[in-house]
Each structure stands twice: as C-alpha cells, then as structure tokens.
Design a protein around this motif. Sequence first.
Motif, PDB file in Angstrom:
ATOM      1  N   ARG A  37       0.833  -1.197   0.000  1.00  0.00           N
ATOM      2  CA  ARG A  37       0.000   0.000   0.000  1.00  0.00           C
ATOM      3  C   ARG A  37       0.876   1.259   0.000  1.00  0.00           C
ATOM      4  O   ARG A  37       0.540   2.262  -0.618  1.00  0.00           O
ATOM      5  CB  ARG A  37      -0.883  -0.016   1.236  1.00  0.00           C
ATOM      6  N   THR A  40       1.843   3.083  -3.258  1.00  0.00           N
ATOM      7  CA  THR A  40       0.836   3.727  -4.094  1.00  0.00           C
ATOM      8  C   THR A  40       0.904   5.242  -3.972  1.00  0.00           C
ATOM      9  O   THR A  40       1.455   5.781  -3.016  1.00  0.00           O
ATOM     10  CB  THR A  40      -0.588   3.285  -3.699  1.00  0.00           C
ATOM     11  N   SER A  42      -1.759   8.769  -5.331  1.00  0.00           N
ATOM     12  CA  SER A  42      -3.022   9.095  -5.993  1.00  0.00           C
ATOM     13  C   SER A  42      -2.757   9.462  -7.452  1.00  0.00           C
ATOM     14  O   SER A  42      -1.634   9.808  -7.825  1.00  0.00           O
ATOM     15  CB  SER A  42      -3.712  10.249  -5.276  1.00  0.00           C
ATOM     16  N   LYS A 197      -2.982  -0.337 -12.799  1.00  0.00           N
ATOM     17  CA  LYS A 197      -4.275  -0.966 -12.498  1.00  0.00           C
ATOM     18  C   LYS A 197      -4.241  -1.650 -11.137  1.00  0.00           C
ATOM     19  O   LYS A 197      -5.170  -1.534 -10.343  1.00  0.00           O
ATOM     20  CB  LYS A 197      -4.605  -2.010 -13.575  1.00  0.00           C
ATOM     21  N   ALA A 198      -3.153  -2.387 -10.881  1.00  0.00           N
ATOM     22  CA  ALA A 198      -3.060  -3.168  -9.638  1.00  0.00           C
ATOM     23  C   ALA A 198      -3.037  -2.256  -8.418  1.00  0.00           C
ATOM     24  O   ALA A 198      -3.642  -2.570  -7.384  1.00  0.00           O
ATOM     25  CB  ALA A 198      -1.815  -4.046  -9.668  1.00  0.00           C
ATOM     26  N   LEU A 199      -2.331  -1.138  -8.524  1.00  0.00           N
ATOM     27  CA  LEU A 199      -2.176  -0.268  -7.360  1.00  0.00           C
ATOM     28  C   LEU A 199      -3.321   0.730  -7.209  1.00  0.00           C
ATOM     29  O   LEU A 199      -3.517   1.287  -6.137  1.00  0.00           O
ATOM     30  CB  LEU A 199      -0.830   0.476  -7.414  1.00  0.00           C
ATOM     31  N   ALA A 200      -4.080   0.958  -8.287  1.00  0.00           N
ATOM     32  CA  ALA A 200      -5.180   1.927  -8.224  1.00  0.00           C
ATOM     33  C   ALA A 200      -6.183   1.517  -7.153  1.00  0.00           C
ATOM     34  O   ALA A 200      -6.778   2.359  -6.483  1.00  0.00           O
ATOM     35  CB  ALA A 200      -5.863   2.025  -9.581  1.00  0.00           C
ATOM     36  N   ARG A 201      -6.340   0.211  -6.986  1.00  0.00           N
ATOM     37  CA  ARG A 201      -7.266  -0.324  -5.989  1.00  0.00           C
ATOM     38  C   ARG A 201      -6.891   0.178  -4.585  1.00  0.00           C
ATOM     39  O   ARG A 201      -7.736   0.633  -3.831  1.00  0.00           O
ATOM     40  CB  ARG A 201      -7.213  -1.849  -6.038  1.00  0.00           C
ATOM     41  N   PHE A 202      -5.588   0.110  -4.261  1.00  0.00           N
ATOM     42  CA  PHE A 202      -5.131   0.557  -2.936  1.00  0.00           C
ATOM     43  C   PHE A 202      -5.310   2.065  -2.787  1.00  0.00           C
ATOM     44  O   PHE A 202      -5.717   2.545  -1.734  1.00  0.00           O
ATOM     45  CB  PHE A 202      -3.663   0.207  -2.737  1.00  0.00           C
ATOM     46  N   ALA A 204      -7.484   3.944  -4.167  1.00  0.00           N
ATOM     47  CA  ALA A 204      -8.901   4.264  -3.999  1.00  0.00           C
ATOM     48  C   ALA A 204      -9.366   3.942  -2.583  1.00  0.00           C
ATOM     49  O   ALA A 204     -10.221   4.621  -2.028  1.00  0.00           O
ATOM     50  CB  ALA A 204      -9.724   3.479  -5.021  1.00  0.00           C
ATOM     51  N   GLU A 205      -8.762   2.881  -1.991  1.00  0.00           N
ATOM     52  CA  GLU A 205      -9.171   2.454  -0.645  1.00  0.00           C
ATOM     53  C   GLU A 205      -8.622   3.368   0.458  1.00  0.00           C
ATOM     54  O   GLU A 205      -9.131   3.387   1.555  1.00  0.00           O
ATOM     55  CB  GLU A 205      -8.627   1.047  -0.372  1.00  0.00           C
TER      56      GLU A 205
END
Length: 214
Positions: A37, A40, A42, A197-202, A204-205
């Motif tokens: 995490r 990452t 933004s 793509k893989a890190l965008a999830r983190f 966003a969270e």
Amino acid sequence: MRAESAIIGAPMPTPIGHALAGVATAWAADLFPGDRRWRTASASASWYLRAGNGLTIACLALAVVPDVDLVYLAINSEGHRTITHSVGAVAFAGLLAAAIAVKARRPVARVALMCAAAYATHLLLDWLGADNTPPRGLQLLWPFSGAFYISDVDLFPPTVRHHILTAPIIRVNLRAIAYEIAMLLPIVVALWLVRVKALARFAAEMPRGNHAPQ
Ligand SMILES: [Zn+2]
C-alpha cells in the motif's frame, strides 16, 4: 582491424538496458501480493511518486552499478565481471537494502528482495549477452567459486567502450542500445500499465488525507 581490436574489454549490455531492467524489477515486484500500500500514490500525484519514487530509482541504480568495476578495469586492464557480478554482491545489496528499510520503517523482506532482484537482473542480462573478452562471462558464484559463466545465448549484442567516439564504434553501440530498447522497453511499458491498475485499488481504498506525500 581497429574495430575488432577495440572489442577487447567489451562488456554488455549498456547501462541503458540495465536501467530498463532495474525499473522493470521494481514495477514487477509491486505486482506481488503483500504489504505494498505504501507504494501507491493518488492519480493526481507527481510522476515521480506514481512511478514508485526513490525505491524505483534505487532499483534502477542497483541494476547499473555492478559495472563500476569498469573503473578498476581501466586502471588494471583485467578484473571485469568478477565480484561485483556475483551472488555474493547480490546478497550484499539485499542486506544493505534491508538495513535501510529497517531505518525507514518499510517492509524489510519486501524491500530487500526487490533490491536484490534489481541487482541480479544485471547478472542475468550480462549472462545472456554476447562476450568476446577472455575470460568470457561472469564470476557468478563468487565467493563459492571463481569460475566464469556465460549462457552463449547472445541475446544482447556486444558493446564497445574504447574509442567510443569513432564512427564504427558509434554504429556498434547504437545498434546495441536500439536492440536493448526494442527488447526491454515493451516489457517496462506493459509492467507500468498492469501496475497502475493493480495499485489503483489501494489508492482508492486509502482514506482521504492518507495518500503518499506529494
Ligand atoms: Zn556488467
């Protein structure tokens, strides 16, 4: 022939190929599950942060640095691809990275493995490259063995680092660089796209205000 005699002492690939491999390693490592995490940033953050900031730069540098022995080679005319191109040096790079990670309060094993892998890509690329200089290859297993190893796959063309400003040598080296970029840049670009793509999830969270510093 001048061009041929200049090939004595010719290492391979160039720092450009090694640098691409280092960046690829950092971004590939970010795809592995686990504590990432902190890698990452933004979507509005700077390119530097989104690319993985100092650790990605460190991986790039570690993939290039084994060729510092060329400085020694210039003085002694022998000794290239010995201990800096070995599993011993890979272990040292990993331990050094682990110590820095402890200080920086980052996941120690993850950072150590990432840095060791970045360093190891240098050995892999050299091992896969063409080498006309006796003893051919790398002292890969130092300190366990002093033998030199080479794959004979000749995946990367040889480069020349003497008389580098003469036309035939410029041609040889530009061809080698073009070859390295053609082979490695698509891998780097693909990893970048998958990593975003893989890190965008983190990203966003992450709760607001808890993004990496910008
Ligand atoms: Zn090398």
